[in-house]
Motif scaffolding. Structure first.
Motif, PDB file in Angstrom:
ATOM      1  N   CYS A   5      61.368  12.932  34.502  1.00 58.21           N
ATOM      2  CA  CYS A   5      60.639  11.777  35.026  1.00 58.21           C
ATOM      3  C   CYS A   5      59.263  11.761  34.375  1.00 58.21           C
ATOM      4  O   CYS A   5      58.767  12.793  33.931  1.00 58.21           O
ATOM      5  CB  CYS A   5      60.526  11.812  36.548  1.00 58.21           C
ATOM      6  N   PRO A   6      58.613  10.616  34.321  1.00 58.23           N
ATOM      7  CA  PRO A   6      57.305  10.535  33.661  1.00 58.23           C
ATOM      8  C   PRO A   6      56.172  11.138  34.479  1.00 58.23           C
ATOM      9  O   PRO A   6      55.085  11.352  33.962  1.00 58.23           O
ATOM     10  CB  PRO A   6      57.108   9.034  33.461  1.00 58.23           C
ATOM     11  N   GLN A   7      56.405  11.402  35.768  1.00 54.47           N
ATOM     12  CA  GLN A   7      55.388  11.999  36.612  1.00 54.47           C
ATOM     13  C   GLN A   7      55.782  13.439  36.950  1.00 54.47           C
ATOM     14  O   GLN A   7      56.885  13.886  36.661  1.00 54.47           O
ATOM     15  CB  GLN A   7      55.195  11.203  37.909  1.00 54.47           C
ATOM     16  N   VAL A   8      54.860  14.155  37.605  1.00 54.44           N
ATOM     17  CA  VAL A   8      55.165  15.532  37.999  1.00 54.44           C
ATOM     18  C   VAL A   8      56.067  15.575  39.232  1.00 54.44           C
ATOM     19  O   VAL A   8      56.650  16.612  39.550  1.00 54.44           O
ATOM     20  CB  VAL A   8      53.881  16.345  38.272  1.00 54.44           C
ATOM     21  N   LEU A   9      56.196  14.442  39.930  1.00 54.95           N
ATOM     22  CA  LEU A   9      57.073  14.358  41.096  1.00 54.95           C
ATOM     23  C   LEU A   9      57.798  13.020  41.038  1.00 54.95           C
ATOM     24  O   LEU A   9      57.166  11.971  40.922  1.00 54.95           O
ATOM     25  CB  LEU A   9      56.257  14.465  42.387  1.00 54.95           C
ATOM     26  N   CYS A  10      59.134  13.058  41.119  1.00 59.99           N
ATOM     27  CA  CYS A  10      59.896  11.821  41.021  1.00 59.99           C
ATOM     28  C   CYS A  10      59.812  11.014  42.310  1.00 59.99           C
ATOM     29  O   CYS A  10      59.544  11.556  43.382  1.00 59.99           O
ATOM     30  CB  CYS A  10      61.348  12.122  40.661  1.00 59.99           C
ATOM     31  N   SER A  11      60.070   9.738  42.203  1.00 64.34           N
ATOM     32  CA  SER A  11      59.979   8.840  43.362  1.00 64.34           C
ATOM     33  C   SER A  11      60.945   9.214  44.481  1.00 64.34           C
ATOM     34  O   SER A  11      60.562   9.186  45.657  1.00 64.34           O
ATOM     35  CB  SER A  11      60.212   7.393  42.924  1.00 64.34           C
ATOM     36  N   PRO A  12      62.220   9.566  44.189  1.00 61.51           N
ATOM     37  CA  PRO A  12      63.128   9.955  45.274  1.00 61.51           C
ATOM     38  C   PRO A  12      62.635  11.178  46.053  1.00 61.51           C
ATOM     39  O   PRO A  12      62.719  11.205  47.285  1.00 61.51           O
ATOM     40  CB  PRO A  12      64.444  10.248  44.549  1.00 61.51           C
ATOM     41  N   CYS A  13      62.104  12.196  45.364  1.00 60.42           N
ATOM     42  CA  CYS A  13      61.596  13.385  46.056  1.00 60.42           C
ATOM     43  C   CYS A  13      60.367  13.043  46.890  1.00 60.42           C
ATOM     44  O   CYS A  13      60.211  13.534  48.017  1.00 60.42           O
ATOM     45  CB  CYS A  13      61.270  14.490  45.053  1.00 60.42           C
ATOM     46  N   ARG A  14      59.511  12.212  46.337  1.00 61.94           N
ATOM     47  CA  ARG A  14      58.323  11.813  47.097  1.00 61.94           C
ATOM     48  C   ARG A  14      58.716  11.081  48.376  1.00 61.94           C
ATOM     49  O   ARG A  14      58.165  11.331  49.452  1.00 61.94           O
ATOM     50  CB  ARG A  14      57.422  10.925  46.235  1.00 61.94           C
TER      51      ARG A  14
END
Length: 249
Positions: free
Chosen positions: A36-45
């Motif tokens: 993913c482009p961030q350090v935390l993906c949207s589903p996990c967040r």
């Protein structure tokens, strides 16, 4: 013509770097490991973070009823006046703190600051501190680790809150054992006289609201000892801002 060509080459190189970062060398979610482009993906967040819990306004322990203070804080009020946390220190989100602290994944610090800032914004009648102070590490621990995780979180948090940060406001004047390796009944004694306010910064505390920033709050003895030092030096109010709070056992 030369300037236009150079700009085109710069733009093409920047596009190539972005493409390489997004495809050939993608970032990985710190929790699930998916690219993913961030350090935390949207589903996990969405699944693990962002849920607002009812907590004791003083120590941030979870509460099941509509009370504002937990029984422990009612029996013995700590030196600090309020605590805000982003989430409980429990699997799987505890990995965010473990990777930062022991894996030196410093890119997680801005994420933790952002999550903490969101939690702060959700508080009703919140009084913003006038100065932020990270929990300091002792010289030996700082040399061993190479960075202070509390300071890494405090820097972006100060920018988000638009509050001044003083990294050297407090000093750890006595090396202590890591609280995680100390028996619960010995933790308060382990931190006795561990903190002091730097003499040159004492005027910054007079009558002011100080925010103490840390990564994890477990027993609360560490932040309580530092809050007591701030109060003794003249602070009028102390709030604790921690990324995670260990639920009571």
């Amino acid at each position: 013509m030369r300037t236009t060509t150079r700009h085109r080459l710069d733009a093409a190189w920047q596009a190539l770097r972005l493409w390489l970062g997004a495809t050939v060398l993608p970032a990985q979610c710190a929790l699930c490991g998916m690219g993913c482009p961030q350090v935390l993906c949207s589903p996990c967040r969405a699944q693990y973070l962002g849920q607002l819990r009812h907590r004791c306004r003083q120590c941030a322990n979870p509460l099941d009823d509509v009370a504002t203070l937990c029984g422990r804080c009612l029996r013995q009020r700590p030196a600090y006046d309020a605590t805000i946390t982003a989430f409980d220190y429990a699997a799987p989100v505890d990995q965010l703190l473990l990777q930062l602290k022991f894996g030196a994944r410093l890119a997680l610090a801005p994420l933790l600051a952002e999550l903490l800032h969101v939690a702060i914004q959700q508080q009703a009648d919140w009084q913003a501190p006038q100065l932020l102070c990270p929990v300091p590490l002792g010289p030996a621990r700082l040399a061993e680790r190479g960075f202070n995780q509390a300071l890494e979180i405090a820097r972006p948090l100060a920018r988000l809150m638009d509050v001044a940060l003083q990294p050297r406001l407090a000093l750890r004047v006595r090396e202590t054992r890591a609280q995680s390796g100390v028996a619960p009944q010995e933790r308060q004694a382990n931190l006795a006289h561990a903190f002091a306010i730097a003499p040159e910064h004492t005027p910054l505390l007079q009558g002011r609201h100080i925010g103490i920033v840390d990564d994890v709050m477990s027993s609360g003895h560490t932040v309580n000892a530092l809050a007591a030092a701030c109060k003794s030096a003249g602070a009028a109010r102390v709030s604790i801002l921690v990324a995670a709070r260990t639920p009571p056992r």
